[in-house]
Design a protein around this motif. Structure first.
Motif, PDB file in Angstrom:
ATOM      1  N   SER A  59       0.812  -1.210   0.000  1.00  0.00           N
ATOM      2  CA  SER A  59       0.000   0.000   0.000  1.00  0.00           C
ATOM      3  C   SER A  59       0.846   1.260   0.000  1.00  0.00           C
ATOM      4  O   SER A  59       0.354   2.352  -0.296  1.00  0.00           O
ATOM      5  CB  SER A  59      -0.908   0.016   1.232  1.00  0.00           C
ATOM      6  OG  SER A  59      -0.134   0.136   2.421  1.00  0.00           O
ATOM      7  N   GLY A  60       2.128   1.135   0.363  1.00  0.00           N
ATOM      8  CA  GLY A  60       2.974   2.318   0.504  1.00  0.00           C
ATOM      9  C   GLY A  60       2.629   3.132   1.733  1.00  0.00           C
ATOM     10  O   GLY A  60       2.965   4.316   1.823  1.00  0.00           O
ATOM     11  N   GLY A  75       3.866  14.783  19.486  1.00  0.00           N
ATOM     12  CA  GLY A  75       3.938  15.506  18.225  1.00  0.00           C
ATOM     13  C   GLY A  75       5.309  15.382  17.578  1.00  0.00           C
ATOM     14  O   GLY A  75       5.428  15.228  16.355  1.00  0.00           O
ATOM     15  N   ASN A  76       6.353  15.412  18.403  1.00  0.00           N
ATOM     16  CA  ASN A  76       7.714  15.271  17.901  1.00  0.00           C
ATOM     17  C   ASN A  76       7.933  13.889  17.301  1.00  0.00           C
ATOM     18  O   ASN A  76       8.588  13.738  16.259  1.00  0.00           O
ATOM     19  CB  ASN A  76       8.701  15.519  19.047  1.00  0.00           C
ATOM     20  CG  ASN A  76      10.130  15.631  18.571  1.00  0.00           C
ATOM     21  OD1 ASN A  76      10.398  15.966  17.427  1.00  0.00           O
ATOM     22  ND2 ASN A  76      11.065  15.339  19.457  1.00  0.00           N
ATOM     23  N   ILE A  77       7.386  12.874  17.957  1.00  0.00           N
ATOM     24  CA  ILE A  77       7.515  11.505  17.441  1.00  0.00           C
ATOM     25  C   ILE A  77       6.849  11.392  16.065  1.00  0.00           C
ATOM     26  O   ILE A  77       7.442  10.881  15.110  1.00  0.00           O
ATOM     27  CB  ILE A  77       6.893  10.499  18.421  1.00  0.00           C
ATOM     28  CG1 ILE A  77       7.682  10.466  19.731  1.00  0.00           C
ATOM     29  CG2 ILE A  77       6.841   9.096  17.800  1.00  0.00           C
ATOM     30  CD1 ILE A  77       7.018   9.653  20.829  1.00  0.00           C
ATOM     31  N   MET A  78       5.618  11.872  15.974  1.00  0.00           N
ATOM     32  CA  MET A  78       4.883  11.758  14.709  1.00  0.00           C
ATOM     33  C   MET A  78       5.588  12.502  13.578  1.00  0.00           C
ATOM     34  O   MET A  78       5.723  11.979  12.462  1.00  0.00           O
ATOM     35  CB  MET A  78       3.460  12.286  14.883  1.00  0.00           C
ATOM     36  CG  MET A  78       2.561  11.384  15.707  1.00  0.00           C
ATOM     37  SD  MET A  78       0.846  11.952  15.766  1.00  0.00           S
ATOM     38  CE  MET A  78       0.986  13.370  16.867  1.00  0.00           C
ATOM     39  N   SER A  79       6.039  13.733  13.861  1.00  0.00           N
ATOM     40  CA  SER A  79       6.671  14.519  12.801  1.00  0.00           C
ATOM     41  C   SER A  79       7.992  13.893  12.369  1.00  0.00           C
ATOM     42  O   SER A  79       8.313  13.874  11.173  1.00  0.00           O
ATOM     43  CB  SER A  79       6.892  15.961  13.262  1.00  0.00           C
ATOM     44  OG  SER A  79       7.771  16.020  14.374  1.00  0.00           O
ATOM     45  N   ARG A  86       8.480  10.046   4.440  1.00  0.00           N
ATOM     46  CA  ARG A  86       8.001  10.701   3.227  1.00  0.00           C
ATOM     47  C   ARG A  86       9.027  10.720   2.099  1.00  0.00           C
ATOM     48  O   ARG A  86       8.682  10.404   0.947  1.00  0.00           O
ATOM     49  CB  ARG A  86       7.524  12.120   3.561  1.00  0.00           C
ATOM     50  CG  ARG A  86       6.943  12.861   2.374  1.00  0.00           C
ATOM     51  CD  ARG A  86       6.213  14.148   2.739  1.00  0.00           C
ATOM     52  NE  ARG A  86       6.454  14.631   4.062  1.00  0.00           N
ATOM     53  CZ  ARG A  86       7.377  15.558   4.370  1.00  0.00           C
ATOM     54  NH1 ARG A  86       8.159  16.048   3.429  1.00  0.00           N
ATOM     55  NH2 ARG A  86       7.512  15.984   5.610  1.00  0.00           N
ATOM     56  N   PRO A  87      10.307  11.074   2.363  1.00  0.00           N
ATOM     57  CA  PRO A  87      11.272  11.060   1.247  1.00  0.00           C
ATOM     58  C   PRO A  87      11.494   9.670   0.670  1.00  0.00           C
ATOM     59  O   PRO A  87      11.979   9.546  -0.455  1.00  0.00           O
ATOM     60  CB  PRO A  87      12.561  11.586   1.906  1.00  0.00           C
ATOM     61  CG  PRO A  87      12.111  12.310   3.124  1.00  0.00           C
ATOM     62  CD  PRO A  87      10.902  11.574   3.606  1.00  0.00           C
ATOM     63  N   LEU A  88      11.150   8.642   1.440  1.00  0.00           N
ATOM     64  CA  LEU A  88      11.349   7.275   0.964  1.00  0.00           C
ATOM     65  C   LEU A  88      10.113   6.728   0.265  1.00  0.00           C
ATOM     66  O   LEU A  88      10.059   5.561  -0.097  1.00  0.00           O
ATOM     67  CB  LEU A  88      11.737   6.374   2.143  1.00  0.00           C
ATOM     68  CG  LEU A  88      12.976   6.831   2.919  1.00  0.00           C
ATOM     69  CD1 LEU A  88      13.250   5.897   4.089  1.00  0.00           C
ATOM     70  CD2 LEU A  88      14.193   6.898   1.998  1.00  0.00           C
ATOM     71  N   GLY A  89       9.110   7.593   0.079  1.00  0.00           N
ATOM     72  CA  GLY A  89       7.945   7.208  -0.708  1.00  0.00           C
ATOM     73  C   GLY A  89       6.796   6.628   0.076  1.00  0.00           C
ATOM     74  O   GLY A  89       5.813   6.165  -0.504  1.00  0.00           O
ATOM     75  N   TYR A  90       6.870   6.646   1.398  1.00  0.00           N
ATOM     76  CA  TYR A  90       5.805   6.084   2.226  1.00  0.00           C
ATOM     77  C   TYR A  90       4.942   7.178   2.837  1.00  0.00           C
ATOM     78  O   TYR A  90       5.418   8.274   3.147  1.00  0.00           O
ATOM     79  CB  TYR A  90       6.383   5.239   3.362  1.00  0.00           C
ATOM     80  CG  TYR A  90       6.920   3.895   2.938  1.00  0.00           C
ATOM     81  CD1 TYR A  90       6.085   2.778   2.844  1.00  0.00           C
ATOM     82  CD2 TYR A  90       8.264   3.728   2.631  1.00  0.00           C
ATOM     83  CE1 TYR A  90       6.576   1.544   2.455  1.00  0.00           C
ATOM     84  CE2 TYR A  90       8.768   2.491   2.242  1.00  0.00           C
ATOM     85  CZ  TYR A  90       7.922   1.410   2.156  1.00  0.00           C
ATOM     86  OH  TYR A  90       8.408   0.196   1.771  1.00  0.00           O
ATOM     87  N   GLN A  91       3.684   6.857   3.043  1.00  0.00           N
ATOM     88  CA  GLN A  91       2.764   7.722   3.766  1.00  0.00           C
ATOM     89  C   GLN A  91       2.536   7.137   5.164  1.00  0.00           C
ATOM     90  O   GLN A  91       2.616   5.921   5.361  1.00  0.00           O
ATOM     91  CB  GLN A  91       1.430   7.842   3.023  1.00  0.00           C
ATOM     92  CG  GLN A  91       1.522   8.502   1.659  1.00  0.00           C
ATOM     93  CD  GLN A  91       1.984   9.944   1.743  1.00  0.00           C
ATOM     94  OE1 GLN A  91       1.538  10.688   2.617  1.00  0.00           O
ATOM     95  NE2 GLN A  91       2.869  10.348   0.837  1.00  0.00           N
ATOM     96  N   VAL A 116      -2.033  -1.736   5.892  1.00  0.00           N
ATOM     97  CA  VAL A 116      -0.752  -1.035   5.892  1.00  0.00           C
ATOM     98  C   VAL A 116       0.378  -2.036   5.645  1.00  0.00           C
ATOM     99  O   VAL A 116       0.222  -3.249   5.847  1.00  0.00           O
ATOM    100  CB  VAL A 116      -0.530  -0.295   7.229  1.00  0.00           C
ATOM    101  CG1 VAL A 116      -1.549   0.819   7.402  1.00  0.00           C
ATOM    102  CG2 VAL A 116      -0.584  -1.251   8.419  1.00  0.00           C
ATOM    103  N   ASP A 117       1.524  -1.532   5.215  1.00  0.00           N
ATOM    104  CA  ASP A 117       2.666  -2.406   4.927  1.00  0.00           C
ATOM    105  C   ASP A 117       3.409  -2.827   6.185  1.00  0.00           C
ATOM    106  O   ASP A 117       4.138  -3.828   6.172  1.00  0.00           O
ATOM    107  CB  ASP A 117       3.660  -1.694   3.993  1.00  0.00           C
ATOM    108  CG  ASP A 117       3.084  -1.467   2.607  1.00  0.00           C
ATOM    109  OD1 ASP A 117       2.148  -2.198   2.222  1.00  0.00           O
ATOM    110  OD2 ASP A 117       3.560  -0.557   1.905  1.00  0.00           O
ATOM    111  N   ALA A 118       3.260  -2.050   7.255  1.00  0.00           N
ATOM    112  CA  ALA A 118       3.960  -2.357   8.498  1.00  0.00           C
ATOM    113  C   ALA A 118       3.323  -1.568   9.636  1.00  0.00           C
ATOM    114  O   ALA A 118       2.619  -0.582   9.400  1.00  0.00           O
ATOM    115  CB  ALA A 118       5.450  -2.018   8.391  1.00  0.00           C
TER     116      ALA A 118
END
Length: 334
Positions: A59-60, A75-79, A86-91, A116-118
């Motif tokens: 699914s990416g 918030g720091n963890i999520m960001s 994101r730069p590796l193509g995953y959402q 999800v993939d993982a």
């Protein structure tokens, strides 16, 4: 379309290193990872393995369960996780686990339903047995900020007990002997570990543990303020307090700053986590640095290694470090 060679040139690393970062296949220094990820983002490079995710039945998308969506710590963890993925193509698909075992299970089941993939799990209430069981479902999974022996290759953790020891030892080295402790919810393993570190160092220093100086709170600013009020209302003699996270410490400082009558000696306040706000309160907060950003990055790369069936080569355990600021002071001699 950008190429891996262009990413290599912009980031100043070899193409092999770029490939390792993309696939999470081998150990790469934190600095090089950041440079590669920044170059990928600037060039809008799409890794081939991600471009063909549909063909690979992927699914990416990576699923994250986290206790709550608010606050500087989470918030720091999520960001950090999102900026790494994101730069590796995953959402990133995020859901809050809430404050119960049932709500955390519901969050995990929701992510399973989204294919999800993982999974990346930061949970407090799910049992070890439950996590061990879902790990058998062949979906790559990493547990953040927790250690389960049966899942030792899937856990990114920090030594919370050592952090509690370091905080308490710092206060003792400043001359404090009567040290209070405001704990987090003792249903949570990290709160228990930090309290255990406090108790262990007291014992090593031949200081009697006094349960009246310990108050359980909720890892929030408000509960920290109320816990400090409770300690003061007990009319006990103490010169320092170890708060088991920074938000509670900030609340405790607010209570002390609002006292109608000045104290004979200011009470030293010690925090834990080193959130961004800790350096801006008055006085600036001494704390234990929790390297959650680096841990989050390692968790992402461990997931990528699992997804791509590569050798698992990350830093699994992190060490806390002491950050000394103005909120902890040497005890004045009698």
């Amino acid at each position: 379309m950008a190429t891996i060679k262009q990413v290599s040139e912009l980031s100043g690393v070899s193409q092999a290193t770029v490939s390792r970062v993309i696939n999470g296949s081998s150990r790469v220094s934190h600095d090089k990872k950041l440079r590669v990820e920044k170059a990928i983002q600037e060039l809008d490079y799409r890794p081939q393995s991600i471009s063909h995710s549909a063909a690979l039945n992927r699914s990416g998308c990576i699923g994250l369960v986290i206790p709550e969506l608010a606050g500087p710590y989470y918030g720091n963890i999520m960001s950090t996780i999102e900026e790494t993925l994101r730069p590796l193509g995953y959402q990133l698909l995020v859901t809050a686990g809430g404050q119960s075992e049932q709500s955390e299970q519901t969050a995990v089941e929701f992510l399973f339903s989204r294919r999800v993939d993982a999974l990346l799990l930061y949970t407090s209430y799910l049992s070890d047995d439950y996590l061990i069981e879902i790990s058998k479902q062949k979906l790559p999974m990493v547990v953040l900020s927790r250690f389960i022996p049966e899942l030792h290759n899937s856990c990114i953790e920090m030594d919370d007990e050592l952090g509690g020891k370091s905080a308490t030892k710092h206060l003792i080295e400043l001359g404090h002997r009567r040290i209070a402790c405001i704990t987090g919810p003792l249903s949570k393993p990290d709160a228990r570990a930090r309290l255990q570190g406090y108790r262990t160092v007291l014992e090593e220093a031949n200081i009697a543990y006094d349960s009246r100086l310990v108050v359980e709170a909720g890892f929030t600013e408000l509960t920290g303020a109320k816990a400090m009020e409770k300690l003061l209302n007990r009319k006990l003699d103490f010169s320092a307090v170890f708060c088991c996270n920074d938000l509670m410490a900030i609340g405790a400082i607010e209570t002390l700053n609002e006292l109608d009558s000045p104290q004979k000696e200011p009470i030293s306040v010690m925090g834990f986590d080193n959130i961004i706000f800790s350096q801006y309160v008055t006085p600036a907060l001494s704390t234990i640095h929790y390297p959650i950003e680096k841990m989050s990055v390692e968790a992402v790369h461990l997931l990528l290694q699992k997804i791509n069936k590569k050798k698992l080569d990350v830093q699994f355990k992190f060490t806390p470090t002491l950050v000394v600021r103005e909120s902890t002071m040497a005890l004045a001699p009698l």
